[in-house]
Each structure stands twice: as C-alpha cells, then as structure tokens.
Design an enzyme around this catalytic site. Sequence first.
Site, PDB file in Angstrom:
ATOM      1  CG  ASN A 175     -21.796 -13.242 -52.417  1.00 27.50           C
ATOM      2  OD1 ASN A 175     -21.027 -12.300 -52.330  1.00 27.50           O
ATOM      3  ND2 ASN A 175     -21.800 -13.894 -54.151  1.00 27.50           N
ATOM      4  CD1 TRP A 176     -25.284  -9.190 -48.513  1.00 30.89           C
ATOM      5  CD2 TRP A 176     -24.418  -8.035 -47.021  1.00 30.89           C
ATOM      6  NE1 TRP A 176     -26.096  -9.446 -46.661  1.00 30.89           N
ATOM      7  CE2 TRP A 176     -25.424  -8.884 -46.223  1.00 30.89           C
ATOM      8  CE3 TRP A 176     -23.894  -6.757 -46.868  1.00 30.89           C
ATOM      9  CZ2 TRP A 176     -25.663  -8.184 -45.347  1.00 30.89           C
ATOM     10  CZ3 TRP A 176     -24.404  -5.661 -45.486  1.00 30.89           C
ATOM     11  CH2 TRP A 176     -25.459  -6.003 -45.261  1.00 30.89           C
ATOM     12  CE  LYS A 177     -23.873 -12.625 -56.525  1.00 35.08           C
ATOM     13  NZ  LYS A 177     -24.096 -13.502 -57.480  1.00 35.08           N
ATOM     14  CG  HIS A 209     -18.778 -16.580 -56.474  1.00 30.86           C
ATOM     15  ND1 HIS A 209     -19.534 -15.458 -58.061  1.00 30.86           N
ATOM     16  CD2 HIS A 209     -20.270 -15.952 -56.269  1.00 30.86           C
ATOM     17  CE1 HIS A 209     -21.174 -15.799 -57.987  1.00 30.86           C
ATOM     18  NE2 HIS A 209     -21.012 -16.448 -57.066  1.00 30.86           N
ATOM     19  CD  GLU A 263     -21.730 -12.754 -59.611  1.00 34.46           C
ATOM     20  OE1 GLU A 263     -21.140 -11.661 -58.751  1.00 34.46           O
ATOM     21  OE2 GLU A 263     -22.400 -12.865 -59.909  1.00 34.46           O
ATOM     22  CD  GLU A 312     -22.387 -20.072 -55.958  1.00 35.83           C
ATOM     23  OE1 GLU A 312     -23.599 -19.577 -55.220  1.00 35.83           O
ATOM     24  OE2 GLU A 312     -21.208 -19.527 -56.652  1.00 35.83           O
ATOM     25  N   GLY A 357     -28.406 -15.902 -60.145  1.00 35.26           N
ATOM     26  CA  GLY A 357     -29.092 -14.008 -60.783  1.00 35.26           C
ATOM     27  C   GLY A 357     -29.321 -14.544 -62.010  1.00 35.26           C
ATOM     28  CB  SER A 362     -31.782 -18.797 -58.920  1.00 36.75           C
ATOM     29  OG  SER A 362     -31.429 -18.094 -60.343  1.00 36.75           O
TER      30      SER A 362
END
Length: 248
Positions: free
Chosen positions: A10-12, A94, A96, A166, A172, A211
């Site tokens: 997941n490159w975000k 996700h 976020e 997650e 992160g 992570s």
Amino acid sequence: MSRKKIIAGNWKMNGGLAANQALVTALKAAGDLPADVAVCVPYPYLAQAQQLLQGSAIALGAQNVSEQTAGAFTGEVSGEMLREFGCTYAIVGHSERRTLYGETDAQIARKCVRAQQAGLVPILCIGETLAEREANRTETVVAEQLDAVLSATGIAAFANIVIAYEPVWAIGTGKTATPQQAQDVHAFIRQRLAAQDANIAAQVRIQYGGSMKPGNAKELMAMPDIDGGLIGGASLVAEDFLAICKAA
Ligand code: PEP
C-alpha cells in the site's frame, strides 16, 4: 487447507513517475515470487503501473473505490474505471479512510459490494485502535466491522475478498502486534466466518498489516491463520518489500 500467501504493498500517497519506475522495475527484476503479490498505487499512477507491470505476475490494486457506479460524484473513482486500468484489487476501509475521511462501516460495506460488482477483489481492512484494545474491545470492534460487510455481501462473497487485519496502533508506528496477538484476532475472524460457512472460512486469506518488515514478516506469517501481509512503509523500498515477499 493450504492457502497461498498474499502480499500487497500500500504505497499510500507516495511516489512519483521516476520513483515508481525504479521501484516497479526492481520488483519485476526479482522474477518469480513464492506468493501472490500486488502493489496498490495512487490513482494517477495506475496507467503507469499497469504498463510497467506488463509481463509480470505482480498484480495491480487501487487504495480506494467509490460505492457509486457513475455520475455526479466529484472526485470519486468507480470500480469499472479501476478495471480499465488493470486493477485486480482495491483496498477498502483502510483505517486512514475510516479515521481521516469518516468512512463508516455501512459505506465500506457498500464499497465492497460495488468493487465486486465491477470485478475487483476487495482487500477489506479491519482493526481496532489502541484505546479499543486497552478497553478489551478488540473482538467486538472487529466483529462489528466484519458483520457490516457480511450482512451486505453475504458469506459467499468472501470467496473473493481478502481481509487485512490491521491493528490501528501498529500502522506506521513501528509497533507490531506480536505473532500471537495477531494470530488470536485472525483466528477469531476466521471462526466468525466459519459460523456461516466453514468452507469459505477455510479459504479466505487474512493478511496482517501494521509495521510488517523483513525482520518480523517470517514469524508473523508462520502463524496458522496469517496468510500474508498488507505492507505500508516497507512497500516503498524494493529490497524490503521483496524480502517480505520471499518470507511468505
Ligand atoms: C498500511 O498502511 O496498511 C500499513 C500496514 O502501513 P505500515 O506497514 O507502514 O504500518
């Protein structure tokens, strides 16, 4: 039942034309990998990634998808559009998106339905915050998030859904759930699905995310219900992402 591991990057909101080219070229150069592998890139780079990935077994994914089909939904991107650019997967829900953009369980459930109607495999993210874990609410929260999707799609749809557990406190932050902490929640998720259909529950792949790094990937993925990883930060470094893929 043996489930093939699945590793998704997941490159975000990271990358750029030059950096993407270097990263994808390095991933392709690694040749065959022992897992299903995907990269979930920002929308503007889907066309570039689609081209770069030609001839490679690495699949393409998006990081979000609209719950709408088409029309006056400024800023939204439909599942059909993602399919046109070669996406196999779309990350849905996700943390976020849930916390920064207010996506609700109901909206995430609709996104899963739409993604599947468009021919995409949703990577459905679920997980608890630190406060929820400390209040012993992990299973309640994960069950609510899962049930919202189950009631919208039905259990049969989970034959074509990847789940990513997650824990929000591990994303992160450099803090990883211990293999046993993650395994406990993965087993809980699988049991909850098994209560509706044991065969589907045995097939569904449940990734761990939070992570995951070359140094911890192997022990996490050695757990019986951990079927791969959703990788944020480490997916931006070819060497690290490939090391995680090889640990699968
Ligand atoms: C993620 O964003 O899904 C994630 C797991 O990030 P990180 O690997 O950086 O914790």
